[in-house]
Design an enzyme around this catalytic site. Structure first.
Site, PDB file in Angstrom:
ATOM      1  CG  ASP A  31     -38.959  -5.449  23.194  1.00 23.44           C
ATOM      2  OD1 ASP A  31     -38.400  -6.496  23.561  1.00 23.44           O
ATOM      3  OD2 ASP A  31     -38.526  -4.727  22.272  1.00 23.44           O
TER       4      ASP A  31
ATOM      5  CD  GLU B 256     -36.425  -7.275  26.972  1.00 28.32           C
ATOM      6  OE1 GLU B 256     -35.654  -8.127  26.501  1.00 28.32           O
ATOM      7  OE2 GLU B 256     -36.874  -6.326  26.304  1.00 28.32           O
TER       8      GLU B 256
END
Length: 538
Positions: free
Chosen positions: A219, A285
């Site tokens: 993330d 990401e």
């Protein structure tokens, strides 16, 4: 620990051309032992693994299930080595991993290294210890500006709206330092210049690798390091259009994102991953400003994949599709990597809605998916897209996204509505509890359930199953060069002896000679390719 075989046709690792299915844990399936609580959980996922095997995917990615106060639905982690009781237990994870591997499914778990929850033991200790302490040095605490220190340390803004700084009250009751949070105020950013942070996350990686997970989705992979000075951001006033799909600007000044030091983190992580058997992997990401900077994350000694958000953001246009395909393949080839394609996830509007919604949006979504599945590298699917689900207009009283609370804008709840499995009314078999789940489902979803679509050979679910089966037969292990070009409103992709055509124009077009392997919608009665349709020819 259980793992699966790494052998693949052509000698490539399993992740190289895998199709990965994103499971948004809260919204996939509720098997709560006390009769259902309207929230998805780990046992619910385990029970549905045969569905994913039948769909034809190779792996699943689980959004965060760690101990969390759930202010950002799990992306505010309080304990990286445990499961939140809302979702189950560590024993439930063991059962899921064993069951998935028994079905030859890999499991990727989300890792959130940019920030913790404000309920993490480290942050609670930082608040108690006070300025100048070792505990505060794990986060980005700073004195405020202005005569009384009552102004934030810089002008950065939160991704969720409003200032990126919150001032704390010290133990003696006086206004104190400010801490940085690029997301919600309950998600304080870590200071990755502190070696304790890197050591902690290496321990977290090893904990889950020892459990048997096959990889990690990282993330905010581009956000770990900030410019050390924490200077003000320079705001740009002008943007210049390069084309309809790509914005060429004097690149935004972003001292909080994509700093060069972040790559040392992933070199360290790569060494950890490579020390385990079974081709363990990680996907970034990384919302970078160019495909070239995205490709830096997948250099041979860093991460294995990075989401191609340029593809996700491309509008419905043959020319734009061709431009992004060509540019993306070239960028990752320079890094000796393979591309990774995605059209939807838990943070963006579902792609059938982006493409216009209704029957047109659905047809375009199926066509773009078919084109994507013919491209080299891996593809990520978001739960429910195989059912043709669109973005839901969630009523204000049911919205839970922290960005909604901070900005008053609808936020991301509309793509997170729980899956419809069966039945004629909510909760559509999502769980044993009666009534609506944690985000209410629309009243008109009865025809979109898995049960309804499994009975219809022309359903979107049946199309996805055919597409994934055909991909596996035609493209698995293929590493031939790929050519993409636009001929007016027609996108043409050539790979492994297969021609892929996508008609983005208003009129049907003639097809070249060849065997039709699959089409996203039926061809016309005279064999032409209709608008909003893609086909594979050999």
């Amino acid at each position: 620990m259980t793992t699966t075989s790494s052998a693949r046709p052509g000698g490539t690792p399993w992740w190289y051309d895998a199709v990965v299915y994103q499971v948004y844990v809260r919204s996939f399936s509720d098997a709560h032992p006390a009769g259902g609580d309207g929230v998805g959980d780990i046992p619910g996922i385990t029970a549905r693994l045969p569905y994913l095997r039948e769909l034809g995917v190779d792996a699943l990615w689980l959004t965060p299930f760690y101990t969390s106060p759930q202010k950002d639905h799990g992306y505010d982690v309080a304990d990286y080595r445990d499961v939140d009781p809302l979702f189950g237990s560590l024993d439930d994870i063991d059962v899921l991993l064993e069951t998935a591997h028994g079905l030859d499914l890999r499991v990727i778990v989300d890792l959130v290294p940019n920030h913790t929850s404000d309920q993490h033991a480290w942050f609670r200790a930082a608040l108690a210890a006070g300025p100048g302490s070792r505990e505060r040095a794990r986060y980005l605490f700073r004195e405020g500006r202005g005569p009384e220190g009552d102004l934030p340390p810089n002008n950065w803004e939160s991704v969720f709206g409003g200032p990126a700084w919150t001032r704390v009250t010290e133990a003696d009751g006086t206004p104190g330092q400010w801490y940085l949070h690029l997301f919600d105020s309950t998600q304080p950013d870590l200071d990755w210049r502190n070696p304790e942070v890197g050591d902690m996350f290496e321990d977290v990686l090893r904990f889950w690798l020892d459990k048997g997970v096959d990889g990690f989705r990282v993330d905010v992979a581009h956000g770990l390091y900030k410019e050390e000075s924490l200077r003000d951001q320079k705001r740009l006033e002008k943007e210049q259009k390069k084309s309809a799909s790509m914005v060429e600007r004097v690149l935004n000044d972003e001292p909080m994102w994509d700093q060069p030091e972040v790559h040392d983190v992933y070199r360290r992580w790569r060494r950890v991953l490579d020390s385990y058997p079974g081709d363990r992997m990680a996907v970034a990401e990384a919302w970078t400003q160019t495909t070239e900077s995205m490709a830096l994350f997948v250099r041979p000694d860093e991460l294995h994949q990075a989401f191609n958000f340029a593809w996700l953001g491309t509008k419905w246009s043959a020319e734009d599709f061709a431009e992004v395909i060509t540019g993306s393949i070239a960028a990752v080839a320079a890094a000796q990597a393979a591309p990774t394609w995605v059209l939807s996830n838990h943070d963006v509007e579902r792609h059938p809605t982006r493409y216009g919604g209704g029957p047109v949006g659905l047809a375009r979504g199926r066509a773009t998916t078919l084109a994507m599945l013919a491209l080299p590298g891996s593809a990520y699917l978001y739960q429910g897209e195989e059912l043709g689900l669109e973005q839901v207009d969630v009523p204000p009283e049911a919205r839970q996204d922290p960005s909604w609370r901070r900005t008053g804008k609808p936020g991301r709840d509309g793509c997170r509505v729980p899956m419809p499995w069966s039945g004629q009314a909510p909760p559509y078999g999502f769980g044993p509890a009666a009534g609506q789940p944690w985000i209410p489902q629309p009243a008109d979803w009865a025809d979109l359930t898995v049960e309804a679509q499994e009975a219809d050979p022309e359903s979107t679910l049946a199309f996805y199953q055919r597409a994934l089966t055909t991909r596996r037969k035609v493209f698995t292990g293929a590493d031939e060069s790929t050519v993409a070009a636009a001929e007016g409103d027609l996108l043409l992709i050539v790979r492994a002896g297969v021609k892929v055509l996508l008609n983005a124009g208003p009129s049907a077009v003639e097809l070249p000679d060849g065997e039709v392997l699959i089409s996203s919608s039926p061809l016309t009665a005279d064999g032409k390719l209709p608008p909003d349709t893609a086909v594979w020819l050999r």
